[in-house]
Scaffold this motif. Structure first.
Motif, PDB file in Angstrom:
ATOM      1  N   ASN A 155       0.854  -1.194   0.000  1.00  0.00           N
ATOM      2  CA  ASN A 155       0.000   0.000   0.000  1.00  0.00           C
ATOM      3  C   ASN A 155       0.885   1.238   0.000  1.00  0.00           C
ATOM      4  O   ASN A 155       1.943   1.248   0.654  1.00  0.00           O
ATOM      5  N   TRP A 156       0.456   2.269  -0.734  1.00  0.00           N
ATOM      6  CA  TRP A 156       1.219   3.498  -0.836  1.00  0.00           C
ATOM      7  C   TRP A 156       0.365   4.683  -0.392  1.00  0.00           C
ATOM      8  O   TRP A 156      -0.840   4.688  -0.592  1.00  0.00           O
ATOM      9  N   SER A 157       1.022   5.695   0.211  1.00  0.00           N
ATOM     10  CA  SER A 157       0.351   6.934   0.596  1.00  0.00           C
ATOM     11  C   SER A 157       1.185   8.106   0.106  1.00  0.00           C
ATOM     12  O   SER A 157       2.425   8.086   0.202  1.00  0.00           O
ATOM     13  N   GLN A 158       0.521   9.135  -0.404  1.00  0.00           N
ATOM     14  CA  GLN A 158       1.242  10.311  -0.871  1.00  0.00           C
ATOM     15  C   GLN A 158       1.662  11.166   0.315  1.00  0.00           C
ATOM     16  O   GLN A 158       0.873  11.413   1.229  1.00  0.00           O
ATOM     17  N   PHE A 159       2.912  11.609   0.311  1.00  0.00           N
ATOM     18  CA  PHE A 159       3.447  12.466   1.367  1.00  0.00           C
ATOM     19  C   PHE A 159       3.235  13.911   0.939  1.00  0.00           C
ATOM     20  O   PHE A 159       3.809  14.363  -0.052  1.00  0.00           O
ATOM     21  N   THR A 160       2.411  14.628   1.693  1.00  0.00           N
ATOM     22  CA  THR A 160       2.020  15.986   1.291  1.00  0.00           C
ATOM     23  C   THR A 160       2.482  17.075   2.246  1.00  0.00           C
ATOM     24  O   THR A 160       2.186  18.249   2.029  1.00  0.00           O
ATOM     25  N   ASN A 161       3.192  16.717   3.309  1.00  0.00           N
ATOM     26  CA  ASN A 161       3.632  17.716   4.285  1.00  0.00           C
ATOM     27  C   ASN A 161       4.849  18.470   3.754  1.00  0.00           C
ATOM     28  O   ASN A 161       5.983  18.016   3.856  1.00  0.00           O
ATOM     29  N   ASN A 162       4.606  19.646   3.162  1.00  0.00           N
ATOM     30  CA  ASN A 162       5.644  20.512   2.609  1.00  0.00           C
ATOM     31  C   ASN A 162       6.368  19.903   1.405  1.00  0.00           C
ATOM     32  O   ASN A 162       7.443  20.382   1.025  1.00  0.00           O
ATOM     33  N   VAL A 163       5.814  18.848   0.827  1.00  0.00           N
ATOM     34  CA  VAL A 163       6.353  18.284  -0.407  1.00  0.00           C
ATOM     35  C   VAL A 163       5.306  18.491  -1.504  1.00  0.00           C
ATOM     36  O   VAL A 163       4.276  17.819  -1.513  1.00  0.00           O
ATOM     37  N   PRO A 164       5.535  19.425  -2.413  1.00  0.00           N
ATOM     38  CA  PRO A 164       4.529  19.713  -3.441  1.00  0.00           C
ATOM     39  C   PRO A 164       4.442  18.587  -4.467  1.00  0.00           C
ATOM     40  O   PRO A 164       5.358  17.762  -4.585  1.00  0.00           O
ATOM     41  N   PRO A 165       3.370  18.539  -5.246  1.00  0.00           N
ATOM     42  CA  PRO A 165       3.198  17.490  -6.253  1.00  0.00           C
ATOM     43  C   PRO A 165       4.003  17.781  -7.517  1.00  0.00           C
ATOM     44  O   PRO A 165       3.452  17.973  -8.603  1.00  0.00           O
ATOM     45  N   VAL A 166       5.321  17.842  -7.386  1.00  0.00           N
ATOM     46  CA  VAL A 166       6.213  18.092  -8.522  1.00  0.00           C
ATOM     47  C   VAL A 166       6.937  16.804  -8.894  1.00  0.00           C
ATOM     48  O   VAL A 166       6.971  15.842  -8.126  1.00  0.00           O
ATOM     49  N   ALA A 167       7.510  16.782 -10.065  1.00  0.00           N
ATOM     50  CA  ALA A 167       8.248  15.602 -10.526  1.00  0.00           C
ATOM     51  C   ALA A 167       9.517  15.413  -9.698  1.00  0.00           C
ATOM     52  O   ALA A 167      10.336  16.326  -9.584  1.00  0.00           O
ATOM     53  N   ILE A 168       9.659  14.238  -9.092  1.00  0.00           N
ATOM     54  CA  ILE A 168      10.845  13.913  -8.290  1.00  0.00           C
ATOM     55  C   ILE A 168      11.694  12.941  -9.097  1.00  0.00           C
ATOM     56  O   ILE A 168      11.378  11.765  -9.236  1.00  0.00           O
ATOM     57  N   HIS A 190      11.951  18.551 -10.277  1.00  0.00           N
ATOM     58  CA  HIS A 190      11.815  19.457 -11.412  1.00  0.00           C
ATOM     59  C   HIS A 190      10.781  20.508 -11.040  1.00  0.00           C
ATOM     60  O   HIS A 190       9.605  20.211 -10.926  1.00  0.00           O
ATOM     61  N   GLY A 191      11.240  21.718 -10.790  1.00  0.00           N
ATOM     62  CA  GLY A 191      10.325  22.796 -10.458  1.00  0.00           C
ATOM     63  C   GLY A 191      10.524  23.370  -9.073  1.00  0.00           C
ATOM     64  O   GLY A 191      10.138  24.507  -8.814  1.00  0.00           O
ATOM     65  N   ARG A 192      11.126  22.612  -8.138  1.00  0.00           N
ATOM     66  CA  ARG A 192      11.362  23.125  -6.793  1.00  0.00           C
ATOM     67  C   ARG A 192      12.798  22.854  -6.336  1.00  0.00           C
ATOM     68  O   ARG A 192      13.096  22.917  -5.162  1.00  0.00           O
ATOM     69  N   GLY A 193      13.701  22.524  -7.253  1.00  0.00           N
ATOM     70  CA  GLY A 193      15.093  22.311  -6.892  1.00  0.00           C
ATOM     71  C   GLY A 193      15.272  21.094  -6.012  1.00  0.00           C
ATOM     72  O   GLY A 193      14.767  20.014  -6.290  1.00  0.00           O
ATOM     73  N   VAL A 194      15.983  21.263  -4.897  1.00  0.00           N
ATOM     74  CA  VAL A 194      16.265  20.177  -3.966  1.00  0.00           C
ATOM     75  C   VAL A 194      15.376  20.319  -2.739  1.00  0.00           C
ATOM     76  O   VAL A 194      15.279  21.389  -2.151  1.00  0.00           O
ATOM     77  N   ILE A 195      14.720  19.224  -2.364  1.00  0.00           N
ATOM     78  CA  ILE A 195      13.899  19.188  -1.152  1.00  0.00           C
ATOM     79  C   ILE A 195      14.505  18.164  -0.212  1.00  0.00           C
ATOM     80  O   ILE A 195      14.796  17.035  -0.628  1.00  0.00           O
ATOM     81  N   ILE A 196      14.700  18.540   1.047  1.00  0.00           N
ATOM     82  CA  ILE A 196      15.271  17.633   2.045  1.00  0.00           C
ATOM     83  C   ILE A 196      14.246  17.392   3.139  1.00  0.00           C
ATOM     84  O   ILE A 196      13.773  18.332   3.782  1.00  0.00           O
ATOM     85  N   LEU A 197      13.910  16.134   3.338  1.00  0.00           N
ATOM     86  CA  LEU A 197      13.000  15.737   4.412  1.00  0.00           C
ATOM     87  C   LEU A 197      13.857  15.298   5.590  1.00  0.00           C
ATOM     88  O   LEU A 197      14.495  14.248   5.562  1.00  0.00           O
ATOM     89  N   ASP A 198      13.893  16.127   6.649  1.00  0.00           N
ATOM     90  CA  ASP A 198      14.784  15.894   7.783  1.00  0.00           C
ATOM     91  C   ASP A 198      14.380  14.657   8.580  1.00  0.00           C
ATOM     92  O   ASP A 198      13.222  14.514   8.984  1.00  0.00           O
TER      93      ASP A 198
END
Length: 250
Positions: free
Chosen positions: A36-49, A66-74
């Motif tokens: 089962n999969w769940s989308q992570f939406t907390n400060n992670v926009p729906p952009v291409a990873i 693509h579109g928000r540069g680098v995102i780091i989930l601490d």
């Protein structure tokens, strides 16, 4: 469970059932090996990873998008503790590392407009917990208490469904201040507790839940234990004097 095609897949280094999937429309997570999969939406926009990687030293999930540069989930380590037993609970507190009292100065911490420096990960103590349902009705509070049950401060409890993170900087409540003709900004500064373990009491409606939280001193600090004790005793003496003066001025 997944909308959009997959671009990158990353397995956790410690829990093989914990997988991260970068898609054309954001980040998806599974805790049961992909059943089962769940989308992570907390400060992670729906952009291409396009790419995912886990930093072994900090447990951070790094995403090239693509579109928000680098995102780091601490620090994704709380996700490693998720399982069906945890998800069945109304409230569950995760095991967290101690917070650190950083002995740093705020001076010289700014940058020029042409220089980009990402914000460093917070070293404050954190209360991380899971709520099966969003809290809507009734009062919900969170207190920090010492070993004798004395309330040191109150924190704003997160009420959202899922994982909530509440930070504590190690400071107690502000002292009561006497009325004056001028504004004494420094007098409203909350004193800081000493390093140690403290109790967290979260009241949700008629139910109460407890856990502990720890804070350590900065291992790179040159301040000695005796100096810390003297500083704490002096601060507490000034705190009590402020409160006594405030009571006399009423």
């Amino acid at each position: 469970d997944i909308y959009g095609f997959a671009r990158s897949l990353q397995e956790d280094y410690e829990n093989e059932d914990l997988l991260f999937l970068g898609t054309e429309f954001g980040l998806y997570i599974t805790i049961n090996g992909g059943k089962n999969w769940s989308q992570f939406t907390n400060n992670v926009p729906p952009v291409a990873i396009h790419h995912l990687t886990l930093h072994k030293g900090t447990n951070d999930l790094v995403m090239g998008t693509h579109g928000r540069g680098v995102i780091i989930l601490d620090d994704i380590s709380p996700l490693r503790q998720l399982n069906q037993e945890v998800l069945a609970k109304s409230v569950h507190f995760f095991d967290v590392p101690p917070g650190i009292f950083k002995e740093t100065s705020p001076f010289g911490g700014t940058t020029m407009e042409r220089e980009f420096v990402g914000e460093s990960k917070s070293s404050t103590a954190k209360v991380i917990y899971y709520l099966k349902r969003k809290h809507i009705f009734g009062k919900m509070t969170m207190e920090i208490q010492d070993e004798n049950g004395k309330v040191l401060t109150e924190l704003q409890a997160g009420k959202a469904k899922g994982i909530n993170v509440v930070s504590w900087n190690g400071r107690t409540r502000q002292p009561k201040m006497a009325k004056a003709k001028t504004f004494a900004r420094g007098g409203f500064t909350s004193p800081r507790v000493q390093a140690g373990t403290y109790k967290v009491v979260m009241t949700k409606g008629k139910e109460s839940y407890e856990t502990t939280i720890s804070i350590d001193n900065d291992p790179n600090s040159l301040i000695t234990d005796s100096e810390r004790i003297a500083n704490h005793e002096t601060t507490q003496k000034l705190f009590n004097m402020s409160e006594e003066l405030a009571c006399k001025s009423l």
